[in-house]
Write a protein that holds these residues in place. Structure first.
Motif, short mmCIF file in Angstrom:
data_model
loop_
_atom_site.label_atom_id
_atom_site.label_comp_id
_atom_site.label_asym_id
_atom_site.label_seq_id
_atom_site.Cartn_x
_atom_site.Cartn_y
_atom_site.Cartn_z
N TYR A 1 1.23 5.60 4.40
CA TYR A 1 -0.15 5.82 4.86
C TYR A 1 -0.12 6.50 6.23
N LYS B 1 -7.54 4.62 2.52
CA LYS B 1 -6.71 3.72 1.70
C LYS B 1 -6.89 2.26 2.09
N GLN B 2 -7.09 1.99 3.40
CA GLN B 2 -7.21 0.60 3.87
C GLN B 2 -7.94 0.59 5.20
N LYS C 1 0.88 11.59 -0.92
CA LYS C 1 0.90 10.83 -2.17
C LYS C 1 1.98 11.34 -3.11
N PHE D 1 0.80 -1.23 0.00
CA PHE D 1 0.00 0.00 0.00
C PHE D 1 0.83 1.28 0.00
N ARG E 1 -6.61 3.46 7.58
CA ARG E 1 -5.39 4.03 7.00
C ARG E 1 -5.79 4.99 5.88
#
Length: 870
Positions: free
Chosen positions: A465, A484-485, A499, A462, A492
Motif C-alpha cells: 500500500y 484501500k484502508q 497492484k 492488506f 492507505r
C-alpha cells in the motif's frame, strides 16, 4: 455415549485406547483435555480448570494449553512419569463433513523423549523391556530412542540380577508382558522410579527383521521384538536410526550390584542424587555430549578382560606423551556436536536446517582429527583413523545447499543457498527485483506529489500500500489512487501498477517458500541414508573423547599407570581416594599404602570414627574400577588383580519403601556379597553388626570373617569397632590387622589418617563426640561414666588367681559348665581366674557384661563361641 455431543464422543473413543496417558486433543490453536484428564492436568500443570457443555446434564471439566507452548507442558508431565498422547486434526476443517477427523500421531513417554530439557546431553535416556521365559530365563533389551543404540542380554539367574541391570541402565521406562507376575512388577516399581508399560506382541515383523539379524537365539529376538513393537506402536513413524541390536553378556564386565554402586557413588552421590562429588564428576573432562555418555557407560561397566583394558591404557599412555597433539584434539572435539542425537532427529523427522549445519560443521572437524592421529604413527592410532569417516559426499551436499546461519523454522524460507536450485533462483530474482521496484516507486511518488512523508508499506492482511497522512491528502492526484484502508491519521491507497507488481512479488515469495521446504525435505531424506555411517563415526569420536579425558585427568591429578597381577596381589603405594582428594583441593591429602597377597586375604581395619577407615576402603574399590575402565589410578605405584565383582557394605540407610530397617538392609547387602563373591572378587564391609546388640553384632561379624576366610577367599577389607575381633589374626592365617592411627595431644584427639600395621588400642568415641561439639556437660559426664566402667573392669580383674599348674582342671570345668549346663538355672560355682581368662576379660571391656562375675562372663563368651561353631 448418546448423551454427549459428536465431538465429545470422538474424544472418548480415542481416549479409550490411551487410558494411561493424558490425551492432548487438538481444537484449533489449543490442545484440550476433558473429564479426569482435565482435573489431574490442572493440578499437575497449575492451569485453569474450566468446563463446557458436552450434551449431558452436567458440564464437563475442561482445561487447555496453547498449541505453540505445548512442549513446555508436555515436558513437565513426562518428568513426573506421565505419558502424553498427541491427538491432531488429520483433515482440513473446511472440507470436513461433520466432526473433523482426529487421531493420535505420537505417544510421548519417559522412555521415548527425543528433545527438550528432559533429555540431558551427557546421559542416555533408556527404555528397557523385560521378558520372562518358561525356563525362568529373563531377557532384557534396552534402547535409547534419541541415539538409536539397542542392546540385549539373557540372564539365566534370579530376578535380582534383572533389577540390578535395570538399575545400572537407569531406565526411565520398562516395557513388560502384561502377564508378568504382579510380584515382579512390584519389585521393578520399588527398585527404581520408572514408568511401567505393557506390550504383549513379541513377534518378528518385517519392519525390523534387519535389526535382529545378528541375534542367533529366538529368545534374544523375542526380547528385542517386544521393545520394538512398543516403540513403533507409540511413535507411529519410521525409526530408521535404530541400530542393529547388539548382544552382550553381563559376565563380560565387572559386576557391581545396586547397593555397591550407590555406596561407591560412581555416577551420583547418595545424599544429593547429583553428579557433583561422584567418580563421574571427577573424571568428566570429555568435550562432546556423546563422549560424556560413553564415559558413564564405561564407569557402569568396567572390563574384566586384560587385553581390552590394556588397549585403552596404551592410547592413554600415547596421549600423555603427545601433549600438544592432545590439546589440539580437545580443541577439535569441542566443535563436534552430538552426532548420535542429530542422526536420531533426522530419522525422526524433527531436524531443522540449523541442526544440519551443526552436522556439517561437526563433519568438518573429522579430517583434522584424522591428521593428528596419523601424525602419532602408532598402531592403535591407525586403528582409530580407519574408523573416522568424514562422509565427504554429505558435507559437499550440506555445504552447497544450506545458508551459513539458517533460521529455526523450515517453513518460512531463507534456508537454501543461492545457486543450489535454478527454479528457486528465478523466484527469488522476481521477488528481489519486485522489492527494488517498490523502493523506486516510493521515491518516484514522493517526487511526483511533493509529500516527503509518503511511504510504501506491506502487511499480510492488506498486502502492499501507499500511505499518506491526512494533512497531505490534498496533494494527491484524483483518479490515480484507489483507497484501500483508513487509519486515524492517514489513508492507505493502491495504484494499478502497484497492484500488478504485488501479485508477482507475493506469488514469487509464496512459491519460493514452498519450494525451499520441498528441497529441505529432499535433503533430509538424503541425510537419512548416511545414518549408519554417522553412528559408527559417533562411536569412534566418543571413544577418542573418553580416552583423551582419561589422559587429561591422569596428567592433571598425577595418576600412575597400573599393572595387573595374575597372582591376585595388591600393591598400592601412596594410594589416594580420587574424589576426596579433589574435593580437598589445596589441602593435603594423606596417602596410604595397601598390600595384600595370598597370605593377606583379609585386612581387619580398626581405628576411631572420622579417622578415614571408610575412605581407605572406598579408595581401593575406586582405584580398581579406574584401572579396569582403562584409566590411570591415584597412586605413585599400583599392582592390582582384575576383579570380577565388587561388593560393598558401607554406610547406613533404611529402605522405607520396602519396609526394611537399616540393619535388614545391612544384612541383605552382606548376604548378597557372601552368596555371590568368588576368589576373584573384592569385598568391603564397614562396621558389620553395629545395628543390633553387642553380642549379636560381634557374633555375626566374626562369623562373616571366618566364612569369607574359609569358603570364599576373596580380597576383603573389614572395618570394625569390635576390637575383640582383632584376636582373629592369631586364629585365621590370612587375616591381618591394620589400623588408622590417631593420637591424643593436650587432651584432644588428632587424626593422622595413616594406615599402620596392627590393631587400634581404643575407639576414642568420646573424643569424636567432642569434635562434633556436643554440649560440654554431656562430654564431661560421659568421661565420668567411662572412668567408672573402666574402674569396675579393673576391680573385676583383681580376683585372686589359682596357681598356673591348676589351670587344666579349671578350664575343663569351665568348658563343661559352658557347653552342657549353660541352659540350666542352677548357680554356677565360682572359681579363680587364670591369666588366660584374665586376657579374655580384658577383651570384654566394651561388652555390656561388666556387672557379671568373672565366671559368668567367661561362660557367656564360651556360649558365643559355641553358637559360632554351629
Amino acid at each position: 455415549m448418546a448423551q454427549y455431543t459428536p465431538m465429545i464422543i470422538q474424544y472418548l473413543q480415542i481416549k479409550a485406547d490411551y487410558q494411561d496417558a493424558f490425551l492432548f486433543f487438538r481444537l484449533g490453536d489449543f490442545y484440550e483435555m476433558f473429564f479426569e484428564d482435565a482435573l489431574k492436568a490442572s493440578q499437575e500443570l497449575e492451569i485453569t480448570l474450566t468446563s463446557r457443555e458436552g450434551g449431558g446434564d452436567e458440564k464437563i471439566p475442561m482445561c487447555g494449553i496453547p498449541y505453540h507452548s505445548s512442549p513446555t507442558y508436555i515436558e513437565q508431565l513426562i518428568q513426573k512419569g506421565y505419558k502424553v498422547a498427541i491427538c491432531e486434526q488429520t483433515e482440513d476443517p473446511k472440507q470436513a463433513k461433520g466432526v473433523v477427523r482426529r487421531e493420535v500421531v505420537q505417544l510421548i513417554t519417559p522412555g521415548t523423549v527425543m528433545e527438550g530439557k528432559g533429555l540431558a546431553d551427557k546421559e542416555n535416556n533408556y527404555i528397557a523391556s523385560v521378558t520372562v521365559f518358561p525356563d525362568k530365563t529373563y531377557g532384557i533389551a534396552y534402547s535409547d530412542l534419541s541415539t538409536g543404540e539397542t542392546k540385549v542380554t539373557l540372564i539365566p539367574e534370579t530376578f535380582d540380577y534383572v533389577l540390578n541391570e535395570l538399575s545400572t541402565l537407569g531406565a526411565k521406562e520398562v516395557v513388560i508382558d502384561p502377564d508378568m507376575e504382579e510380584e515382579k512388577q512390584k519389585k521393578i516399581r520399588e527398585r527404581e522410579v520408572v514408568t511401567l508399560s505393557f506390550e504383549k506382541d513379541s513377534s518378528i515383523s518385517e519392519q525390523f527383521e534387519r535389526l535382529l539379524e545378528s541375534l542367533g537365539q529366538d529368545k534374544l529376538k523375542e526380547t528385542v521384538a517386544r521393545l520394538f513393537h512398543y516403540l513403533y506402536r507409540t511413535q507411529k513413524r519410521s525409526l530408521d536410526h535404530l541400530q542393529v541390536a547388539e548382544m552382550y553378556h553381563i559376565h563380560q564386565f565387572m559386576k557391581m550390584d545396586y547397593y555397591s554402586k550407590r555406596n561407591l557413588e560412581l555416577t551420583e552421590t547418595i545424599r544429593s542424587k547429583g553428579k557433583k562429588g561422584s567418580l563421574l564428576w571427577l573424571l568428566d573432562e570429555t568435550m562432546t555430549a556423546m563422549g560424556g555418555r560413553m564415559l558413564k557407560q564405561w564407569i557402569d561397566r568396567p572390563l574384566i578382560h586384560q587385553e581390552e583394558i590394556e588397549k585403552r591404557q596404551q592410547f592413554v599412555e600415547l596421549l600423555l606423551e603427545k601433549f600438544f597433539e592432545r590439546q589440539d584434539l580437545r580443541e577439535l572435539l569441542k566443535e563436534v556436536y552430538d552426532l548420535e542425537r542429530l542422526a536420531g532427529r533426522v530419522a525422526f523427522g524433527n531436524v531443522n536446517a540449523r541442526d544440519l549445519q551443526q552436522l556439517n560443521r561437526s563433519l568438518g572437524q573429522i579430517p583434522a582429527l584424522k591428521h593428528i592421529l596419523e601424525s602419532m604413527e602408532t598402531a592403535i592410532a591407525s586403528d582409530l583413523v580407519q574408523q573416522l569417516d568424514p562422509c565427504e559426499e554429505l558435507t559437499d551436499l550440506l555445504e552447497q545447499a544450506l545458508v551459513e546461519n539458517p533460521p529455526l523454522s523450515i517453513k518460512e524460507g531463507n534456508i537454501i543457498r543461492d545457486g543450489y536450485n535454478a527454479e528457486l533462483d528465478q523466484y527469488r530474482d522476481a521477488s528481489r527485483n519486485g522489492k527494488t521496484w517498490i523502493a523506486q516507486l516510493e521515491k518516484q511518488e514522493r517526487e511526483k506529489t511533493g509529500i516527503k512523508s509518503l511511504k510504501v508499506g506491506y502487511n499480510r492482511v492488506f498486502g502492499y500500500y501507499i500511505e499518506v497522512t491526512k494533512a497531505n491528502l490534498h496533494l494527491l492526484e484524483d483518479g490515480r489512487y484507489e483507497r484501500k484502508q483508513t487509519l486515524t491519521n492517514a489513508e492507505r491507497y493502491i495504484t494499478p501498477e502497484l497492484k500488478e507488481k504485488e501479485s508477482l512479488i507475493l506469488q514469487a515469495e509464496e512459491k519460493s517458500v514452498d519450494l525451499e521446504y520441498e528441497l529441505f525435505t529432499t535433503i533430509r531424506e538424503t541425510v537419512k541414508e548416511f545414518i549408519p555411517r554417522l553412528q559408527t563415526l559417533a562411536r569412534t569420536v566418543s571413544k577418542i573423547d573418553v580416552l583423551q579425558c582419561f589422559a587429561t585427568v591422569s596428567e592433571n591429578r598425577h595418576y600412575t599407570k597400573p599393572v595387573f597381577s595374575n597372582e591376585r596381589s595388591i600393591f598400592i603405594k601412596d594410594g589416594r581416594h580420587p574424589v576426596v582428594e579433589k574435593v580437598m583441593d589445596a589441602q593435603e591429602y594423606v596417602p596410604n599404602d595397601c598390600y595384600m597377597d595370598s597370605e593377606r586375604e583379609i585386612l581387619l581395619v580398626t581405628g576411631p570414627n572420622m579417622s578415614g577407615k571408610s575412605t581407605y576402603m572406598r579408595q581401593l574399590a575406586l582405584t580398581s574400577i579406574l584401572a579396569q575402565i582403562g584409566c590411570y589410578v591415584p597412586a605413585s605405584e599400583a599392582t592390582l588383580p582384575i576383579f570380577d565383582q565388587v561388593f560393598t557394605r558401607i554406610g547406613a540407610a533404611d529402605d522405607l519403601i520396602s519396609g526394611q530397617s537399616t540393619f535388614m538392609v545391612e544384612m541383605l547387602e552382606a548376604k548378597n556379597a557372601i552368596s555371590n563373591a568368588t576368589q576373584q572378587s573384592l569385598i568391603l564391609f564397614d562396621e558389620i553388626g553395629r545395628g543390633t546388640s553387642t553380642y549379636d553384632g560381634m557374633a555375626l561379624a566374626q562369623a562373616m570373617i571366618e566364612y569369607i576366610h574359609e569358603n570364599i577367599g576373596a580380597k576383603t577389607l573389614f572395618s570394625t569397632h569390635y576390637h575383640e575381633l582383632t584376636v582373629l589374626e592369631e586364629e585365621l592365617t590370612k587375616v591381618k590387622n591394620v589400623h588408622v592411627s590417631a593420637m591424643e595431644q593436650n587432651g584432644k584427639l588428632v587424626f593422622l589418617h595413616k594406615i599402620r600395621e596392627g590393631a587400634a588400642d581404643k575407639s576414642y568415641g568420646i573424643h569424636v563426640a567432642e569434635l562434633a561439639q556436643l554440649p560440654t556437660p554431656l562430654i564431661k559426664r560421659a568421661n565420668e561414666i567411662l572412668l567408672k566402667l573402666e574402674s569396675k573392669a579393673e576391680t573385676t580383674e583383681t580376683v585372686p588367681m589359682k596357681a598356673e599348674e591348676d589351670k587344666p582342671e579349671v578350664n575343663e570345668e569351665l568348658a563343661q559348665l559352658s557347653f552342657f549346663q549353660s541352659e540350666t538355672k542352677t548357680e554356677k560355682p565360682s572359681a579363680p581366674v587364670t591369666p588366660k581368662e584374665k586376657k579374655i576379660l580384658q577383651q570384654l571391656k566394651q561388652l555390656d557384661i561388666l556387672e557379671m562375675t568373672p565366671l559368668d562372663a567367661i561362660n557367656n563368651l564360651y556360649d558365643l563361641q559355641k553358637r559360632l561353631k554351629k
